[in-house]
Design a protein around this motif. Structure first.
Motif, short mmCIF file in Angstrom:
data_model
loop_
_atom_site.label_atom_id
_atom_site.label_comp_id
_atom_site.label_asym_id
_atom_site.label_seq_id
_atom_site.Cartn_x
_atom_site.Cartn_y
_atom_site.Cartn_z
N GLN A 286 -49.43 -67.63 -11.16
CA GLN A 286 -48.51 -68.46 -10.22
C GLN A 286 -48.74 -69.93 -10.50
OE1 GLN A 286 -46.17 -67.12 -8.31
NE2 GLN A 286 -46.40 -65.28 -9.15
N ASN A 287 -49.97 -70.17 -10.69
CA ASN A 287 -50.34 -71.61 -10.66
C ASN A 287 -51.90 -71.88 -11.25
OD1 ASN A 287 -51.46 -74.53 -10.04
ND2 ASN A 287 -49.81 -74.49 -8.41
N GLU A 288 -51.85 -72.17 -12.22
CA GLU A 288 -53.05 -72.18 -13.28
C GLU A 288 -53.89 -73.38 -12.70
OE1 GLU A 288 -52.16 -72.85 -17.52
OE2 GLU A 288 -51.20 -70.96 -17.69
N LYS A 289 -53.61 -74.32 -12.41
CA LYS A 289 -54.50 -75.45 -12.17
C LYS A 289 -54.98 -75.17 -10.86
CE LYS A 289 -54.57 -80.44 -10.94
NZ LYS A 289 -55.29 -80.23 -9.83
N HIS A 290 -54.34 -74.78 -9.79
CA HIS A 290 -55.05 -74.23 -8.37
C HIS A 290 -56.01 -72.98 -8.55
CE1 HIS A 290 -52.93 -77.07 -5.97
NE2 HIS A 290 -52.01 -76.29 -5.76
N ALA A 291 -55.60 -72.26 -9.44
CA ALA A 291 -56.47 -70.99 -9.74
C ALA A 291 -57.83 -71.47 -10.54
CB ALA A 291 -55.87 -70.07 -10.62
N MET A 292 -57.66 -72.41 -11.44
CA MET A 292 -58.91 -72.85 -11.94
C MET A 292 -59.93 -73.72 -10.94
SD MET A 292 -57.26 -74.03 -15.46
CE MET A 292 -58.57 -75.07 -15.83
N ASP A 293 -59.08 -74.59 -9.97
CA ASP A 293 -59.81 -75.36 -9.09
C ASP A 293 -60.77 -74.47 -8.01
OD1 ASP A 293 -59.10 -77.59 -10.24
OD2 ASP A 293 -57.45 -77.87 -9.05
N THR A 294 -59.70 -73.16 -7.82
CA THR A 294 -60.49 -72.32 -6.72
C THR A 294 -61.77 -71.67 -7.48
OG1 THR A 294 -58.35 -71.79 -5.86
CG2 THR A 294 -60.24 -70.23 -5.56
N MET A 295 -61.77 -71.70 -8.60
CA MET A 295 -63.06 -70.76 -9.16
C MET A 295 -64.13 -71.80 -9.16
SD MET A 295 -62.17 -68.10 -9.86
CE MET A 295 -63.56 -67.20 -10.61
N ASP A 296 -64.17 -72.97 -9.16
CA ASP A 296 -65.01 -73.82 -8.89
C ASP A 296 -65.37 -74.76 -7.53
OD1 ASP A 296 -67.51 -74.99 -10.12
OD2 ASP A 296 -66.29 -76.69 -10.74
N GLN A 297 -64.46 -73.99 -6.50
CA GLN A 297 -64.45 -74.75 -5.21
C GLN A 297 -65.83 -74.22 -4.27
OE1 GLN A 297 -61.46 -73.60 -2.74
NE2 GLN A 297 -61.65 -75.31 -1.27
N GLU A 298 -66.56 -74.91 -3.68
CA GLU A 298 -67.58 -74.49 -3.11
C GLU A 298 -67.34 -74.29 -1.70
OE1 GLU A 298 -71.23 -77.28 -3.20
OE2 GLU A 298 -71.75 -76.41 -4.99
N VAL A 299 -67.84 -73.15 -1.33
CA VAL A 299 -67.69 -72.67 0.15
C VAL A 299 -69.07 -72.27 0.61
CG1 VAL A 299 -65.30 -72.09 -0.11
CG2 VAL A 299 -66.98 -70.40 -0.57
N THR A 300 -68.97 -72.14 2.04
CA THR A 300 -70.16 -71.76 2.61
C THR A 300 -70.10 -70.27 3.36
OG1 THR A 300 -70.70 -74.02 3.46
CG2 THR A 300 -71.87 -72.19 4.60
N VAL A 301 -71.02 -69.42 2.78
CA VAL A 301 -71.00 -67.91 3.17
C VAL A 301 -72.38 -67.53 3.62
CG1 VAL A 301 -70.50 -65.76 2.33
CG2 VAL A 301 -69.21 -67.45 1.22
N PHE A 302 -72.42 -67.33 4.94
CA PHE A 302 -73.57 -66.79 5.59
C PHE A 302 -74.60 -67.82 5.50
CE2 PHE A 302 -71.74 -62.75 4.43
CZ PHE A 302 -71.49 -62.18 5.46
N GLY A 303 -74.25 -69.19 5.57
CA GLY A 303 -74.95 -70.36 5.38
C GLY A 303 -75.56 -70.95 4.15
N VAL A 304 -75.17 -70.11 2.84
CA VAL A 304 -75.36 -70.76 1.67
C VAL A 304 -74.24 -71.15 1.03
CG1 VAL A 304 -76.10 -69.56 -0.60
CG2 VAL A 304 -76.80 -68.71 1.51
N LYS A 305 -74.09 -72.27 0.26
CA LYS A 305 -73.34 -72.86 -0.45
C LYS A 305 -73.13 -72.34 -1.76
CE LYS A 305 -72.38 -77.48 1.23
NZ LYS A 305 -72.33 -78.88 1.16
N THR A 306 -71.74 -71.81 -2.25
CA THR A 306 -71.72 -71.10 -3.39
C THR A 306 -70.14 -71.41 -3.76
OG1 THR A 306 -71.97 -69.21 -4.63
CG2 THR A 306 -71.08 -68.94 -2.57
N ASN A 307 -70.02 -70.97 -4.97
CA ASN A 307 -68.48 -70.96 -5.56
C ASN A 307 -68.21 -69.68 -6.29
OD1 ASN A 307 -68.99 -71.53 -8.42
ND2 ASN A 307 -69.97 -73.27 -7.65
N PRO A 308 -66.87 -69.15 -6.73
CA PRO A 308 -66.57 -67.93 -7.03
C PRO A 308 -67.34 -67.90 -8.48
CG PRO A 308 -64.68 -69.04 -6.26
CD PRO A 308 -65.75 -70.10 -5.82
N LEU A 309 -67.35 -68.74 -9.32
CA LEU A 309 -68.07 -68.65 -10.54
C LEU A 309 -69.43 -68.31 -10.33
CD1 LEU A 309 -66.73 -71.65 -12.76
CD2 LEU A 309 -66.28 -69.33 -13.12
N SER A 310 -70.33 -69.05 -9.61
CA SER A 310 -71.76 -68.87 -9.37
C SER A 310 -71.90 -67.44 -8.65
CB SER A 310 -72.30 -69.97 -8.51
OG SER A 310 -72.37 -71.10 -8.92
N PHE A 311 -70.90 -67.06 -7.83
CA PHE A 311 -71.02 -65.74 -7.17
C PHE A 311 -71.00 -64.72 -8.36
CE2 PHE A 311 -69.44 -62.02 -4.79
CZ PHE A 311 -70.49 -61.99 -3.93
#
Length: 478
Positions: A35-60
């Motif tokens: 659907q959108n290559e740019k947004h998908a690529m940005d999402t993979m490296d976007q940091e979020v806080t999960v259970f008090g831990v900062k991470t992103n999809p690539l690191s996870f």
């Protein structure tokens, strides 16, 4: 049902659930990327806080060994952006935004190349020092001291580059809740290349202490330890070829085969000791001086394991085993008992020959062929998944050099960063108050757009899965 069986079944259920999660994540990534290559690529490296831990999809995905997610074209393209372009460093949380010099803000690819060029220079200097300048007479020369201390400085900078980012997490432990820190530490030490790095640092530090803190009699020991450290550093340099697809897959195969080799060694070591003790007890019965004259090299343990060890490679040592080799030894008890350095002649014993025959049959036909079969299986397994494994290792290198600077450069950049912080901290407090509002509003808008995109993609994935289930049910009913 016993507790072990329950734990096994529970473990299998969790493993199956993890694999199901990975498949769904891959499906979601497929739809997002279409659907959108740019947004998908940005999402993979976007940091979020999960259970008090900062991470992103690539690191996870990396931390949970999700090979398919990291090997996805979306993830690979995002890693290409990180690898070739300048890294987007986060602004200092304390409000310190120093203007750094160009050499401190290069792309990970440039850092990678610089790092291994300097590593190669350090290897050359280290080799020259070990070959020519360990003894006192040579050490008096200026060039010898230059080679030696250059290696020390480079090793110190390389250690900082490797482990300082991990130790910096100590100040974040309240947010990371300890578990996160120890998980990162375990992940760091479980990596093959990091283990090799740590070994080289340890041996270099030991050699430095033995050389400068001991007497002149310890020069031989320090030379040996320096040589071991240098050998490990040469093995470390092989990591420079990891980013090349062909060499990288080969290195992964070697690394996996080393695991099989360690397993084989654990199996073989008990057989070698058992056979070696039988040999020694019957060829040299009632041998009093098991520890020789007290030095490590004179211990009898080396004689015990040497015969069965070399027999693994087809060396029968028939003269020793049969007791016919009577050269350079003595049968006079008073001589060998009073002088541990005097070699004792072996006795003839037909049972030793019999045990040796069965041992060589067992070791050469069973043990050696076992490890060959293990290597063949590992080669086939790695070969079939070489692309995914290489992409997984490639992510490790890219993320490492996203923040890591080569030795010596990292020391210079760290000092310049501290000085810039001290001078610009007050200035940033005034300027940031005005700029933060606009920046925060722009970031909020970008995050809203990205979250809307993610929700739309998640809804489409659910609908796509529902349609797939309905079509499958209709096909089955017909």
């Amino acid at each position: 049902m016993c507790s072990d069986e329950k734990e096994y079944n529970l473990s299998r259920r969790f493993e199956n659930h993890a694999r199901m999660f990975e498949r769904k994540a891959s499906i979601l990534l497929d739809v997002m990327y279409e659907q959108n290559e740019k947004h998908a690529m940005d999402t993979m490296d976007q940091e979020v806080t999960v259970f008090g831990v900062k991470t992103n999809p690539l690191s996870f995905a990396y931390e949970n060994l999700m090979y398919d997610v990291l090997a996805h074209p979306c993830s690979q393209r995002r890693m290409d952006v990180i690898w070739h372009k300048k890294t987007k460093r986060e602004e200092n949380e304390a409000g310190c935004c120093p203007s750094r010099c160009t050499v401190c803000d290069l792309s990970p690819k440039t850092y990678y190349c610089i790092n291994y060029v300097m590593f190669f220079v350090a290897l050359v200097l280290y080799s020259g020092f070990v070959l020519t300048s360990v003894s006192d007479p040579s050490y008096k020369r200026v060039i010898a001291r230059g080679m030696e201390y250059s290696v020390y400085i480079w090793g110190f900078g390389d250690f900082i580059a490797e482990y300082l980012p991990l130790f910096v997490l100590l100040k974040l432990i309240p947010q990371l809740k300890f578990r996160r820190f120890f998980f990162k530490l375990k992940l760091q030490l479980n990596d093959f290349w990091n283990a090799i790095d740590l070994l080289s640092y340890i041996f270099l530090a030991i050699a430095l202490i033995v050389r400068h803190a001991g007497s002149s009699e310890n020069l031989t020991y320090s030379r040996r330890i320096f040589a071991v450290s240098l050998l490990i550093m040469y093995l470390r340099f092989l990591q420079a070829f990891m980013m090349i697809r062909t060499f990288g897959a080969t290195l992964i195969m070697i690394k996996e085969m080393l695991k099989d080799l360690i397993t084989f060694i654990w199996l073989a070591i008990f057989v070698i000791f058992g056979v070696g003790i039988y040999y020694h007890a019957n060829l040299w019965p009632d041998h009093v001086y098991i520890f020789g004259d007290g030095s490590l090299g004179s211990w009898r343990i080396w004689k015990i394991i040497s015969l069965p060890y070399w027999q693994l490679y087809g060396e029968p040592n028939e003269e020793y085993i049969s007791g016919k080799d009577q050269s350079d030894c003595t049968n006079i008890t008073s001589i060998w008992s009073s002088d541990p350095s005097q070699e004792r002649c072996p006795r003839e014993d037909w049972t030793v020959v019999l045990i040796a025959a069965f041992y060589m049959l067992f070791s050469n036909l069973l043990l050696v062929n076992l490890v060959i079969a293990m290597f063949s299986y590992t080669f086939g397994r790695v070969k079939s998944n070489s692309e995914k494994l290489w992409m997984f290792e490639r992510y490790v290198v890219i993320k490492d050099f996203e923040y890591r600077k080569p030795s010596l450069i990292n020391i210079i950049c760290f000092l310049s960063y501290i000085i810039s912080c001290l001078f610009q901290k007050c200035k940033n407090r005034v300027n940031n108050n005005q700029g933060k509002k606009e920046t925060s509003e722009n970031k909020k808008e970008e995050k809203k757009d990205l979250k809307k995109f993610q929700k739309i993609m998640a809804t489409r994935v659910v609908y796509a899965q529902a349609e797939h289930v309905l079509r499958t049910a209709e096909t089955d009913s017909m």
